[in-house]
Write an enzyme that holds these catalytic residues in place. Structure first.
Site, PDB file in Angstrom:
ATOM      1  N   LYS A  48       0.818  -1.171   0.110  1.00 55.32           N
ATOM      2  CA  LYS A  48       0.020   0.003  -0.069  1.00 55.32           C
ATOM      3  C   LYS A  48       0.751   1.336  -0.009  1.00 55.32           C
ATOM      4  CE  LYS A  48      -2.697   2.798   3.491  1.00 55.32           C
ATOM      5  NZ  LYS A  48      -1.549   3.500   3.975  1.00 55.32           N
ATOM      6  N   ASN A  49       1.923   1.389   0.993  1.00 61.36           N
ATOM      7  CA  ASN A  49       2.455   2.658   0.939  1.00 61.36           C
ATOM      8  C   ASN A  49       3.608   2.979  -0.176  1.00 61.36           C
ATOM      9  OD1 ASN A  49       1.268   2.991   3.366  1.00 61.36           O
ATOM     10  ND2 ASN A  49       3.010   2.554   4.671  1.00 61.36           N
TER      11      ASN A  49
ATOM     12  N   CYS B 162      -5.924   7.736   8.504  1.00 58.90           N
ATOM     13  CA  CYS B 162      -6.070   7.201   9.823  1.00 58.90           C
ATOM     14  C   CYS B 162      -5.966   8.531  11.100  1.00 58.90           C
ATOM     15  CB  CYS B 162      -5.250   6.141   9.981  1.00 58.90           C
ATOM     16  SG  CYS B 162      -5.451   4.625   9.251  1.00 58.90           S
TER      17      CYS B 162
ATOM     18  N   ARG C 157      -0.585  14.157  13.166  1.00 60.69           N
ATOM     19  CA  ARG C 157       0.145  14.127  11.852  1.00 60.69           C
ATOM     20  C   ARG C 157       0.152  15.445  10.908  1.00 60.69           C
ATOM     21  NH1 ARG C 157      -2.340   8.382   9.051  1.00 60.69           N
ATOM     22  NH2 ARG C 157      -0.247   8.455   8.609  1.00 60.69           N
TER      23      ARG C 157
ATOM     24  N   ASP D 276       3.047   0.432  11.873  1.00 66.01           N
ATOM     25  CA  ASP D 276       1.902  -0.198  11.413  1.00 66.01           C
ATOM     26  C   ASP D 276       1.532  -1.582  11.605  1.00 66.01           C
ATOM     27  OD1 ASP D 276       1.276   2.160  10.291  1.00 66.01           O
ATOM     28  OD2 ASP D 276       2.083   1.457   8.202  1.00 66.01           O
TER      29      ASP D 276
ATOM     30  N   ARG E  77      -9.144  -0.046   3.181  1.00 68.29           N
ATOM     31  CA  ARG E  77      -8.256   0.918   2.723  1.00 68.29           C
ATOM     32  C   ARG E  77      -6.889   0.067   2.437  1.00 68.29           C
ATOM     33  NH1 ARG E  77      -7.258   4.883   6.409  1.00 68.29           N
ATOM     34  NH2 ARG E  77      -5.603   5.045   4.882  1.00 68.29           N
TER      35      ARG E  77
HETATM   36  C1  UD1 Z   1       3.511   6.725   6.661  1.00 71.91           C
HETATM   37  C2  UD1 Z   1       2.995   5.629   6.099  1.00 71.91           C
HETATM   38  C3  UD1 Z   1       2.431   5.078   7.508  1.00 71.91           C
HETATM   39  C4  UD1 Z   1       3.478   4.755   8.582  1.00 71.91           C
HETATM   40  C5  UD1 Z   1       4.180   5.769   8.704  1.00 71.91           C
HETATM   41  C6  UD1 Z   1       5.470   5.332   9.474  1.00 71.91           C
HETATM   42  C7  UD1 Z   1       1.995   6.190   4.059  1.00 71.91           C
HETATM   43  C8  UD1 Z   1       1.043   6.858   3.037  1.00 71.91           C
HETATM   44  N1  UD1 Z   1       1.851   6.130   5.216  1.00 71.91           N
HETATM   45  O1  UD1 Z   1       2.774   7.969   7.045  1.00 71.91           O
HETATM   46  O2  UD1 Z   1       1.551   3.662   7.000  1.00 71.91           O
HETATM   47  O3  UD1 Z   1       2.596   4.341   9.548  1.00 71.91           O
HETATM   48  O4  UD1 Z   1       4.666   6.317   7.510  1.00 71.91           O
HETATM   49  O5  UD1 Z   1       6.128   4.496   9.140  1.00 71.91           O
HETATM   50  O6  UD1 Z   1       3.156   5.745   3.581  1.00 71.91           O
HETATM   51  N2  UD1 Z   1       5.510  14.152  11.380  1.00 71.91           N
HETATM   52  C9  UD1 Z   1       5.453  15.723  11.650  1.00 71.91           C
HETATM   53  N3  UD1 Z   1       5.623  16.551  10.634  1.00 71.91           N
HETATM   54  C10 UD1 Z   1       5.552  16.034   9.074  1.00 71.91           C
HETATM   55  C11 UD1 Z   1       5.532  14.839   8.886  1.00 71.91           C
HETATM   56  C12 UD1 Z   1       5.317  13.760   9.982  1.00 71.91           C
HETATM   57  O7  UD1 Z   1       5.515  16.079  12.729  1.00 71.91           O
HETATM   58  O8  UD1 Z   1       5.526  17.019   8.376  1.00 71.91           O
HETATM   59  C13 UD1 Z   1       5.364  13.298  12.311  1.00 71.91           C
HETATM   60  C14 UD1 Z   1       4.171  12.371  12.201  1.00 71.91           C
HETATM   61  O9  UD1 Z   1       3.101  13.408  12.902  1.00 71.91           O
HETATM   62  C15 UD1 Z   1       4.450  11.180  12.928  1.00 71.91           C
HETATM   63  C16 UD1 Z   1       5.954  11.093  12.378  1.00 71.91           C
HETATM   64  O10 UD1 Z   1       6.431  12.349  12.202  1.00 71.91           O
HETATM   65  O11 UD1 Z   1       4.325  11.552  14.451  1.00 71.91           O
HETATM   66  C17 UD1 Z   1       6.012   9.934  11.567  1.00 71.91           C
HETATM   67  O12 UD1 Z   1       5.317  10.337  10.185  1.00 71.91           O
HETATM   68  P1  UD1 Z   1       5.660  10.156   8.899  1.00 71.91           P
HETATM   69  O13 UD1 Z   1       6.673   9.058   8.839  1.00 71.91           O
HETATM   70  O14 UD1 Z   1       5.530  11.094   8.141  1.00 71.91           O
HETATM   71  O15 UD1 Z   1       4.242   9.137   8.456  1.00 71.91           O
HETATM   72  P2  UD1 Z   1       3.394   9.329   7.226  1.00 71.91           P
HETATM   73  O16 UD1 Z   1       4.238   9.546   6.094  1.00 71.91           O
HETATM   74  O17 UD1 Z   1       2.319  10.189   7.774  1.00 71.91           O
END
Ligand code: UD1
Length: 417
Positions: A22-23, A116, A121, A304, A396
């Protein structure tokens, strides 16, 4: 609303084939719009997140076909349009259109992404990355307008090794002038899959999968083709089910090294498994030692998989700890597990799990994608009938979950109420 109904305690025997990640898929699909021409993705998972991205492509006048996991994306008539709030908020990965449209058109208008409900986030790290590349970010209510006369290479240090920010900056930097270096980049294997695709489209990216990604900008990209890597989280979920209910359950089509941390936890917990080149064979574990699971960035234990793993921890003899460090709210499933007979105490982002507790069927609700996967796992091991509400979350990210589990002996069905 859709419900999943499970008659629990049936053994799982046979083979489950793992689909595309998925990711990866949810980033590859937006990335394809950066290529001028036709791109082909194979092993695309049949999940609703991909359907939602196809709707965004349709809005952008991109022609697509999808047959048996093979997706073609024809960008010859692509138009840059505002991505509506309804489409942006359907899934998290809509944020990859920020990087992709900014790269191709130097202008993007869309809303805060969905996904989710597992914490705040924010996307500040993505936006800071775009700004470092020369873009201006404006926010009008919940709409973002991101634009640049020209994108230029930059050295960017991520505040946190964010998966989404690493990929989004990689997308935008691929069509920037000059070289970009992302320091403290996320190292998740899906990022390598995206970089490989962009390189096949003519990009010049090295270091993906390490904490330093180097992108030499090019002036244009063409179509490319790539196979989506296997979904390590889908695989991990079925592997956990195999440890709980397997009777020679084969989970096939995996890349074992992507799941190394799960297997090393199994070793620690005394769970046996037989590993092949691209499969693992599991039987129900008789006595499971407790363990401490701490979710961290790759190659550590994936956030995850924390929730499905917490169900396995309820069946260990002793006290285990599930410590979530990435998201604020990964404990939505706990009250439902407790209603089924588990003994779990939550304090902030930590759960203390006392086992072993037999589980019994209950009426429960999926609060997010991975909590849903955890509740299906719990329903499969419980005595009696479990009814799970709001299972759209599960669809999803888990393709054909009902068929895959029914084919190996689970008594599971989905109904619309
Ligand atoms: C992606 C995955 C999700 C997985 C996560 C961590 C997708 C679509 N989703 O989510 O399934 O659980 O990686 O492996 O690929 N953060 C910030 N600011 C930002 C971005 C992130 O503070 O601009 C924080 C987030 O709130 C969270 C952490 O960083 O606490 C990790 O987030 P991130 O690695 O960005 O996860 P996602 O890309 O949302």
């Amino acid at each position: 609303m859709k419900q999943i109904i499970i008659e629990g305690s049936n053994k799982l025997r046979g083979t489950i084939n793992i689909g595309g990640a998925k990711n990866s898929a949810v980033a590859l699909i937006p990335a394809a719009i950066m290529g001028e021409g036709i791109s082909t993705l194979t092993n695309v998972p049949c999940i609703s997140d991909c359907d939602d991205l196809l709707e965004i492509l349709k809005l952008l006048n991109v022609d697509t076909t999808l047959n048996d996991g093979k997706m073609t994306i024809d960008t010859r008539h692509v138009e840059n349009k505002i991505i509506s709030e309804d489409l942006s908020t359907r899934l998290r990965a809509s944020y990859y259109f920020m990087g992709a449209l900014l790269a191709r058109f130097k202008h993007v208008e869309m809303y805060f992404p969905g996904g989710c409900n597992i914490g705040a986030r924010p996307i500040d790290i993505h936006l800071k990355g775009f700004e470092a590349l020369g873009a201006k970010v404006k926010k009008e209510d919940s709409k973002y307008i991101i634009e640049a006369d020209e994108l230029h290479g930059a050295e960017i240090i991520l505040d946190f090794a964010s998966v989404g920010a690493t990929i989004n900056i990689m997308l935008a930097a691929s069509l920037a002038k000059g070289t970009t270096i992302i320091h403290n980049a996320a190292r998740e294997v899906e990022i390598i899959n995206i970089a490989d695709f962009l390189n096949k489209m003519g990009a010049k990216i090295s270091g993906a999968g390490t904490d330093e990604v180097i992108i030499e900008g090019v002036s244009s990209l063409h179509g490319g083709s790539i196979r989506v890597i296997p979904d390590r989280i889908e695989a991990g979920t079925y592997i956990i089910m195999g440890a709980l209910l397997g009777d020679k359950l084969k989970v096939s089509g995996i890349i074992p090294e992507h799941l190394a941390i799960l297997f090393s936890k199994f070793d620690e917990m005394g769970i046996n498994y037989e590993l092949g080149d691209d499969y693992v064979l599991l039987n129900k574990a008789k006595k499971i030692k407790p363990a401490n699971i701490r979710t961290v960035v790759y190659p550590g234990f994936p956030t995850d998989l924390g929730q499905p793993m917490s169900v396995l921890l309820t069946q260990c003899d002793g006290i285990s700890l599930f410590d979530e460090t990435i998201f604020e709210n990964r404990m939505g499933h706990v009250k439902y597990l407790n209603s089924m007979g588990a003994k779990i105490e939550v304090s902030g982002k930590q759960a203390t799990i006392s086992g072993k507790t037999p589980l019994h069927g209950a009426q429960i609700t999926a609060t997010d994608l991975r909590s849903g996967a955890a509740l299906v796992t719990a329903g499969l091991i419980a005595e009696g009938t479990t009814t799970i509400n709001d299972v759209e979350h599960i669809l999803r990210g888990y393709e054909r979950i009902i068929t895959k589990l029914s084919d190996v002996g689970a008594k599971i069905k989905i109904v619309e109420i």
